[in-house]
Design an enzyme around this catalytic site. Structure first.
Site, short mmCIF file in Angstrom:
data_model
loop_
_atom_site.label_atom_id
_atom_site.label_comp_id
_atom_site.label_asym_id
_atom_site.label_seq_id
_atom_site.Cartn_x
_atom_site.Cartn_y
_atom_site.Cartn_z
N HIS A 169 1.11 -1.47 0.13
CA HIS A 169 0.06 0.18 0.11
C HIS A 169 0.86 0.90 0.01
O HIS A 169 1.77 1.35 0.25
CB HIS A 169 -0.74 -0.17 1.29
CG HIS A 169 -0.03 0.58 2.92
ND1 HIS A 169 0.68 -0.55 3.15
CD2 HIS A 169 -0.27 0.90 3.08
CE1 HIS A 169 1.36 -0.68 4.63
NE2 HIS A 169 0.68 0.80 4.68
N ASP A 171 0.89 4.98 1.90
CA ASP A 171 0.20 5.86 3.13
C ASP A 171 -0.51 6.76 2.41
O ASP A 171 -0.33 7.89 1.43
CB ASP A 171 1.21 6.54 4.20
CG ASP A 171 2.10 4.86 4.58
OD1 ASP A 171 1.02 4.42 4.47
OD2 ASP A 171 2.33 4.98 5.49
N HIS A 225 4.60 -0.04 0.03
CA HIS A 225 5.31 -0.57 0.79
C HIS A 225 4.40 -2.22 1.86
O HIS A 225 3.22 -1.63 1.67
CB HIS A 225 6.14 0.37 2.10
CG HIS A 225 5.28 1.06 2.51
ND1 HIS A 225 4.45 2.30 2.14
CD2 HIS A 225 4.20 0.86 3.93
CE1 HIS A 225 3.99 3.06 3.10
NE2 HIS A 225 3.61 2.37 4.34
N ARG A 235 6.51 -9.58 15.59
CA ARG A 235 6.67 -7.40 15.50
C ARG A 235 6.05 -6.56 16.22
O ARG A 235 5.21 -6.86 16.46
CB ARG A 235 6.95 -7.66 14.31
CG ARG A 235 6.94 -6.68 13.89
CD ARG A 235 7.47 -6.84 12.34
NE ARG A 235 8.41 -5.39 11.63
CZ ARG A 235 7.72 -4.30 11.76
NH1 ARG A 235 6.33 -4.41 11.12
NH2 ARG A 235 8.05 -3.05 11.01
O1 LIG Z 1 4.47 -1.34 11.08
C1 LIG Z 1 5.19 -1.11 9.90
O2 LIG Z 1 6.17 -1.73 9.89
C2 LIG Z 1 4.60 -0.22 9.10
C3 LIG Z 1 2.89 -0.39 9.10
C4 LIG Z 1 2.45 0.06 7.86
O3 LIG Z 1 3.02 0.75 7.45
C5 LIG Z 1 1.74 1.57 8.48
O4 LIG Z 1 0.57 1.53 9.24
O5 LIG Z 1 1.04 1.91 7.00
FE LIG Z 2 2.11 2.00 5.96
#
Ligand SMILES: O=C(O)CCC(=O)C(=O)O
Ligand SMILES: [Fe+2]
Length: 300
Positions: A169, A171, A225, A235
């Site tokens: 996705h 952001d 990403h 994690r």
């Molecule tokens: O957890 C992560 O490292 C990234 C999370 C992410 O890309 C998001 O929440 O938009």
């Molecule tokens: Fe993200």
């Protein structure tokens, strides 16, 4: 299917010159760091910052508290979804709900929230400079912090059947910061290959979101990403979304269009409308992938 490029490392930007009291030498270092941010935002939209003003001790403490919080009994959840999350908004708005345990959670999250807000303001100033905008333009355009928020996440270990943590996705906001524990799994798409944004202690991952991409008429990248879960461990990560108020119109700026003789590549939109469409992607996932709303929805 894009390959994973293990040799790729995210570019690192040292913010020390922006936080030190200014002298001539600092000016040169600031100009050089600004140039580095401009380059990386055009090529990538993803980088790492060091000497960013957020105490390493606070970052480590928050990640430990998150692990303690998410470890409170609830393993059944692992069977039905890949991750869990907790949202926090500007503490000044007064509507955050915090768990009683672990102790110190609220204080640590609120302290971190304040520090990441300051970092957002700083990066926004650097972007203002990178983008050749009139001094203070972005600060004025985006001076209301009430739509920012922070998401604390825990990802369950991958199973033999599947390992998707968050699917690919972009952001939708302006600037995102990611803090993560030592497990890894965040990856960014660069030139068709997935580059790991592996954890480096004390550093913060920064990525540019769709709003900056549109303001810059597509010159600055809102990078694609994803998170791939690792088999061995849970994690923990924390993402801070620095964003504009819902009532803001977002459109390519004159510096990237009429002043340089280029046609706008996006039509203007109200940020709250885009947010709503993105929310609907999640609450009512379209059956055809091409119907998922991305920023291309506003492309001309
Ligand atoms: O957890 C992560 O490292 C990234 C999370 C992410 O890309 C998001 O929440 O938009
Ligand atoms: Fe993200």
């Amino acid at each position: 299917m894009a390959a994973t490029n293990n040799v790729g490392a995210l570019p690192v930007v040292d913010l020390a010159p922006f936080l030190a009291t200014g002298d001539d030498e600092g000016g040169v270092a600031r100009a050089s760091a600004t140039g580095a941010v401009r380059k990386v935002c055009r090529e990538y939209g993803f980088f790492r910052v060091v000497n960013h003003g957020v105490p390493a001790e606070l970052m480590a403490r928050v990640l430990e508290l998150l692990a303690a919080f998410f470890a409170l009994p609830d393993e059944e959840k692992a069977k039905v979804r890949p991750n869990e999350y907790l949202l926090a908004f500007d503490p000044q708005l007064g509507f955050n709900l915090y768990p009683d345990e672990p102790s110190g959670f609220k204080e640590a999250l609120e302290e971190l929230y304040g520090k990441l807000t300051e970092l957002g303001v700083l990066i926004q100033e650097i972007l203002n400079e990178c983008m050749g905008l009139p001094p203070g333009y972005l600060k004025e355009y985006n001076g209301d912090r009430s739509f920012d928020f922070m998401a604390a996440l825990r990802y369950f270990p991958a199973t033999a059947e599947e390992n998707s943590g968050i699917s690919e996705h972009e952001d939708g906001n302006c600037i995102t910061f990611v803090l993560q524990d030592g497990v890894g799994g965040l990856e960014v798409l660069k030139d068709g290959a997935w580059v790991p944004a592996d954890p480096v202690e004390g550093s913060i991952v920064v990525n540019i979101g769709d709003v900056i991409q549109v303001l810059s008429n597509g010159e600055m990248k809102s990078a694609t990403h994803r998170v791939v879960r690792k088999p061995a461990a849970h994690r923990h990560s924390l993402a801070f979304f620095f964003t504009v108020h819902g009532n803001k119109w977002v459109e390519p700026l004159p510096e990237y269009t009429e002043k340089v003789g280029k046609a706008p590549r996006y039509r203007r939109f109200l940020y709250s409308e885009y947010q709503l469409l993105r929310m609907r992607n999640m609450t009512h996932p379209p059956s055809r992938p091409e119907d998922v709303v991305h920023i291309t929805h506003y492309a001309i």
